[in-house]
Design a protein around this motif. Sequence first.
Motif, PDB file in Angstrom:
ATOM      1  N   VAL A  78       0.839  -1.203   0.000  1.00 29.89           N
ATOM      2  CA  VAL A  78       0.000   0.000   0.000  1.00 29.89           C
ATOM      3  C   VAL A  78       0.876   1.255   0.000  1.00 29.89           C
ATOM      4  O   VAL A  78       0.627   2.196  -0.761  1.00 29.89           O
ATOM      5  CB  VAL A  78      -0.950   0.002   1.211  1.00 29.89           C
ATOM      6  N   LEU A  79       1.921   1.259   0.819  1.00 28.54           N
ATOM      7  CA  LEU A  79       2.790   2.434   0.888  1.00 28.54           C
ATOM      8  C   LEU A  79       3.608   2.609  -0.381  1.00 28.54           C
ATOM      9  O   LEU A  79       3.978   3.727  -0.737  1.00 28.54           O
ATOM     10  CB  LEU A  79       3.722   2.331   2.098  1.00 28.54           C
ATOM     11  N   GLN A  80       3.867   1.506  -1.063  1.00 33.78           N
ATOM     12  CA  GLN A  80       4.561   1.613  -2.347  1.00 33.78           C
ATOM     13  C   GLN A  80       3.652   2.265  -3.382  1.00 33.78           C
ATOM     14  O   GLN A  80       4.097   3.086  -4.202  1.00 33.78           O
ATOM     15  CB  GLN A  80       5.005   0.231  -2.825  1.00 33.78           C
ATOM     16  N   ALA A  81       2.369   1.902  -3.359  1.00 32.73           N
ATOM     17  CA  ALA A  81       1.413   2.466  -4.314  1.00 32.73           C
ATOM     18  C   ALA A  81       1.005   3.890  -3.942  1.00 32.73           C
ATOM     19  O   ALA A  81       0.754   4.719  -4.816  1.00 32.73           O
ATOM     20  CB  ALA A  81       0.175   1.565  -4.392  1.00 32.73           C
ATOM     21  N   LEU A  82       0.945   4.155  -2.633  1.00 29.33           N
ATOM     22  CA  LEU A  82       0.512   5.478  -2.153  1.00 29.33           C
ATOM     23  C   LEU A  82       1.589   6.034  -1.215  1.00 29.33           C
ATOM     24  O   LEU A  82       1.412   6.078   0.004  1.00 29.33           O
ATOM     25  CB  LEU A  82      -0.825   5.358  -1.404  1.00 29.33           C
ATOM     26  N   PRO A  83       2.721   6.465  -1.758  1.00 31.87           N
ATOM     27  CA  PRO A  83       3.864   6.843  -0.912  1.00 31.87           C
ATOM     28  C   PRO A  83       3.614   8.025   0.011  1.00 31.87           C
ATOM     29  O   PRO A  83       4.341   8.201   0.984  1.00 31.87           O
ATOM     30  CB  PRO A  83       4.968   7.169  -1.931  1.00 31.87           C
ATOM     31  N   PHE A  84       2.598   8.826  -0.278  1.00 30.16           N
ATOM     32  CA  PHE A  84       2.335   9.985   0.572  1.00 30.16           C
ATOM     33  C   PHE A  84       1.138   9.763   1.491  1.00 30.16           C
ATOM     34  O   PHE A  84       0.623  10.705   2.111  1.00 30.16           O
ATOM     35  CB  PHE A  84       2.130  11.235  -0.284  1.00 30.16           C
ATOM     36  N   ALA A  85       0.704   8.514   1.604  1.00 32.72           N
ATOM     37  CA  ALA A  85      -0.370   8.189   2.543  1.00 32.72           C
ATOM     38  C   ALA A  85       0.171   8.218   3.966  1.00 32.72           C
ATOM     39  O   ALA A  85       1.347   7.961   4.205  1.00 32.72           O
ATOM     40  CB  ALA A  85      -0.937   6.804   2.227  1.00 32.72           C
ATOM     41  N   SER A  86      -0.704   8.527   4.920  1.00 38.18           N
ATOM     42  CA  SER A  86      -0.318   8.539   6.324  1.00 38.18           C
ATOM     43  C   SER A  86      -0.069   7.112   6.801  1.00 38.18           C
ATOM     44  O   SER A  86      -0.945   6.247   6.688  1.00 38.18           O
ATOM     45  CB  SER A  86      -1.425   9.181   7.162  1.00 38.18           C
ATOM     46  N   GLY A  87       1.120   6.869   7.354  1.00 39.07           N
ATOM     47  CA  GLY A  87       1.450   5.529   7.823  1.00 39.07           C
ATOM     48  C   GLY A  87       0.504   5.050   8.908  1.00 39.07           C
ATOM     49  O   GLY A  87       0.089   3.887   8.925  1.00 39.07           O
ATOM     50  N   SER A  88       0.141   5.946   9.830  1.00 39.20           N
ATOM     51  CA  SER A  88      -0.756   5.536  10.917  1.00 39.20           C
ATOM     52  C   SER A  88      -2.144   5.209  10.378  1.00 39.20           C
ATOM     53  O   SER A  88      -2.794   4.256  10.832  1.00 39.20           O
ATOM     54  CB  SER A  88      -0.842   6.637  11.972  1.00 39.20           C
ATOM     55  N   ASP A  89      -2.629   5.980   9.383  1.00 35.30           N
ATOM     56  CA  ASP A  89      -3.933   5.679   8.775  1.00 35.30           C
ATOM     57  C   ASP A  89      -3.906   4.327   8.077  1.00 35.30           C
ATOM     58  O   ASP A  89      -4.847   3.530   8.187  1.00 35.30           O
ATOM     59  CB  ASP A  89      -4.311   6.758   7.756  1.00 35.30           C
ATOM     60  N   VAL A  90      -2.820   4.081   7.351  1.00 32.18           N
ATOM     61  CA  VAL A  90      -2.709   2.807   6.630  1.00 32.18           C
ATOM     62  C   VAL A  90      -2.721   1.641   7.614  1.00 32.18           C
ATOM     63  O   VAL A  90      -3.434   0.656   7.428  1.00 32.18           O
ATOM     64  CB  VAL A  90      -1.422   2.780   5.774  1.00 32.18           C
ATOM     65  N   ARG A  91      -1.940   1.763   8.678  1.00 37.57           N
ATOM     66  CA  ARG A  91      -1.884   0.680   9.663  1.00 37.57           C
ATOM     67  C   ARG A  91      -3.257   0.405  10.269  1.00 37.57           C
ATOM     68  O   ARG A  91      -3.684  -0.745  10.392  1.00 37.57           O
ATOM     69  CB  ARG A  91      -0.896   1.047  10.768  1.00 37.57           C
ATOM     70  N   LYS A  92      -3.970   1.466  10.639  1.00 32.67           N
ATOM     71  CA  LYS A  92      -5.287   1.287  11.262  1.00 32.67           C
ATOM     72  C   LYS A  92      -6.271   0.640  10.301  1.00 32.67           C
ATOM     73  O   LYS A  92      -7.032  -0.268  10.676  1.00 32.67           O
ATOM     74  CB  LYS A  92      -5.821   2.651  11.727  1.00 32.67           C
ATOM     75  N   GLN A  93      -6.270   1.088   9.043  1.00 29.97           N
ATOM     76  CA  GLN A  93      -7.218   0.548   8.070  1.00 29.97           C
ATOM     77  C   GLN A  93      -6.890  -0.911   7.714  1.00 29.97           C
ATOM     78  O   GLN A  93      -7.796  -1.704   7.452  1.00 29.97           O
ATOM     79  CB  GLN A  93      -7.229   1.413   6.809  1.00 29.97           C
ATOM     80  N   ILE A  94      -5.618  -1.247   7.707  1.00 29.22           N
ATOM     81  CA  ILE A  94      -5.243  -2.649   7.456  1.00 29.22           C
ATOM     82  C   ILE A  94      -5.790  -3.536   8.573  1.00 29.22           C
ATOM     83  O   ILE A  94      -6.349  -4.608   8.331  1.00 29.22           O
ATOM     84  CB  ILE A  94      -3.712  -2.802   7.347  1.00 29.22           C
ATOM     85  N   GLU A  95      -5.598  -3.052   9.814  1.00 25.63           N
ATOM     86  CA  GLU A  95      -6.097  -3.832  10.949  1.00 25.63           C
ATOM     87  C   GLU A  95      -7.618  -3.983  10.876  1.00 25.63           C
ATOM     88  O   GLU A  95      -8.158  -5.067  11.122  1.00 25.63           O
ATOM     89  CB  GLU A  95      -5.682  -3.155  12.259  1.00 25.63           C
ATOM     90  N   ASP A  96      -8.297  -2.900  10.504  1.00 25.20           N
ATOM     91  CA  ASP A  96      -9.758  -2.962  10.379  1.00 25.20           C
ATOM     92  C   ASP A  96     -10.174  -3.944   9.286  1.00 25.20           C
ATOM     93  O   ASP A  96     -11.193  -4.642   9.413  1.00 25.20           O
ATOM     94  CB  ASP A  96     -10.326  -1.574  10.055  1.00 25.20           C
TER      95      ASP A  96
END
Length: 629
Positions: free
Chosen positions: A161-179
């Motif tokens: 996900v971070l490779q595809a969206l390098p400017f995404a918030s890391g904390s948001d990505v982590r939370k949404q993955i867990e969800d």
Amino acid sequence: MSNKETPVVSLEELVSLGVSEAKAKQSIKSKEVIASCRFFIDEATKRGGDLSSELGLKIFDISSKVKMAVREESRMLLLDYLFKPEDVRLSTPEQLKAAIKFINEAGEKEVNEEDFAKSSGSGVVVTLEEVITKINEVIATDREQVDEMGWGYEVKVMQQVLQALPFASGSDVRKQIEDALTPILGDKANAKKQKKKKNKPKKEKAPEPFKEEEEKAAPESSTSTPEKRVSEEVSSSQEKSKQVVTPWEATADKEFDYNYLIEQFGSEPISQEQLERMKKLGIKVHHFLERGIFFSHRDLDVILDLKEKGEPIFLYTGRGPSSSAMHLGHLIPFVFTKYLQEAFDIPLVIQMTDDEKFLFKKNLTLDEDENTGVERMCRENIKDIIALGFDPEKTFIFSDLKYMGGAFYKNVVQFQRHVNLNKARHIFGFTDENNIGEIAFCAIQAVPSFPSSFEGIIDPNAHCLIPCAIDQDPYFRLTRDIAPKIKEKKPALLHSVFFPAMTGGSTKMSSSTMSETTVFLTDTPDHIHKKIMKHAFSGAPNTLKEFLEQGADTDVDISYQYLRFFMEDSDRLEEIRRLYSAGDESMTTGKVKLELITVLQEIVKEHQDARVKVTDEDVVKFMTPRKMY
């Protein structure tokens, strides 16, 4: 800065930015950090910035990361983008990290604002919907692996996900993955508890990776790379990687994950831009660099800056003599070091750690015994090293047992005074069973990186460059931490991958393993042929029919991997890869092995022919201290 006086930033001023007092105290010890802070604080204040707010921490973050060698216009441009209108402002940690990286890589070169804005993600807004869509897309594509890996899959999806969206918030990505994963895998906390219940009896805990205490203090806010954000935000290192890499052990469940080692150790990947810069400096780029065999570095840019300015540099590498015969894997650092010596036209010191081998290998003795004597092994290994063709006027080889004393030993005891037992345990994983010599040895391996250890041999102003395998990095992370405390320069490093064992890439080739799966420099052509044909792990399927349908996996095929190290003809290597991976009948496993056998037989014979000509007088010459600058 234009003024000649050392800029001053007080402890109170740093604390007012929101920096913790402990971090502020650490930061004011570094002249470079203070100079950088003074510049950015003054310029931000001119723009009317409220440094008591969140902006203060951003200013400190930037100050501790932007190199002072970066031209002033580029630093001003970065600041400008902190004060731009909200729709184009650099406001997230991810954007700041990208911006800092961009201007650091540019250095003294003029920066194009359009390129800067694009590379920094100016104006890029990654919505929560985009993050959720991408996560669901990755999980749907890889659903079988989700079921197989369980919560361990969290790392993989975050990387994608971070490779595809390098400017995404890391904390948001982590939370949404867990969800997204919870409905599939169940509650994460419960899964961890179940995993603990199933665990085998506890083994001694492996040491956590030591993080280098840079003179530039670590920033309060995070602006790390996608890979580093994975490390910060997803479980522990033991859960993330089933590989162990220490100076004495290197094993993995499958193949080594070198990207993870960069993340874990905190080094930097060697970039294409750095290779292009080497070419511009008139340095031919070795195929080890082009093929990623040397893949990671610390302060390579510093070394290239010194080369460009004509300032002194010296090389340091070493060998621990644990057997009389060296093997193919031992050649890698020495072949590369010889290239560096010639390309940079600089002196070299080679440390023979005969003391280390005696301390760590309980079967060895301090004598000339044919099977166990480290003195004999050391002398025989030195002849192998000399046979590689190092410049005798610019190469000093020394045995710890014979050389250590004087200025060298003064540096050893200075270094030892800065390393307490807790730190040694933490970095190297020592236990109550380790002898005190093992614990103290780190200082002996560290101090050859200081020119003052070689009075009258190395230019006292020289900066050290160390080519080594990545497993030696813990020694030199500690060295870089201690160096400023004893008024020495931090050494720069170039890290190589491991030369894999013939039976597969989950371990490195070792003198301690069965001789039938190790190619020694003393082997006959027939021995080499038999070993490769019988033992080299194949990445091809078991049957010809499957091979023609599927092709071979060259990433795990040992014969192809060895060719990556030793076949200099890149066009031929690519042709082999293309045909073999495509399942072409003209390039089966047997034929790839024959290609390798021919290459290795030539290398070993050439070495043996050169080795015969090395005399005891040559050994004395290389081991005699003399001025090399």
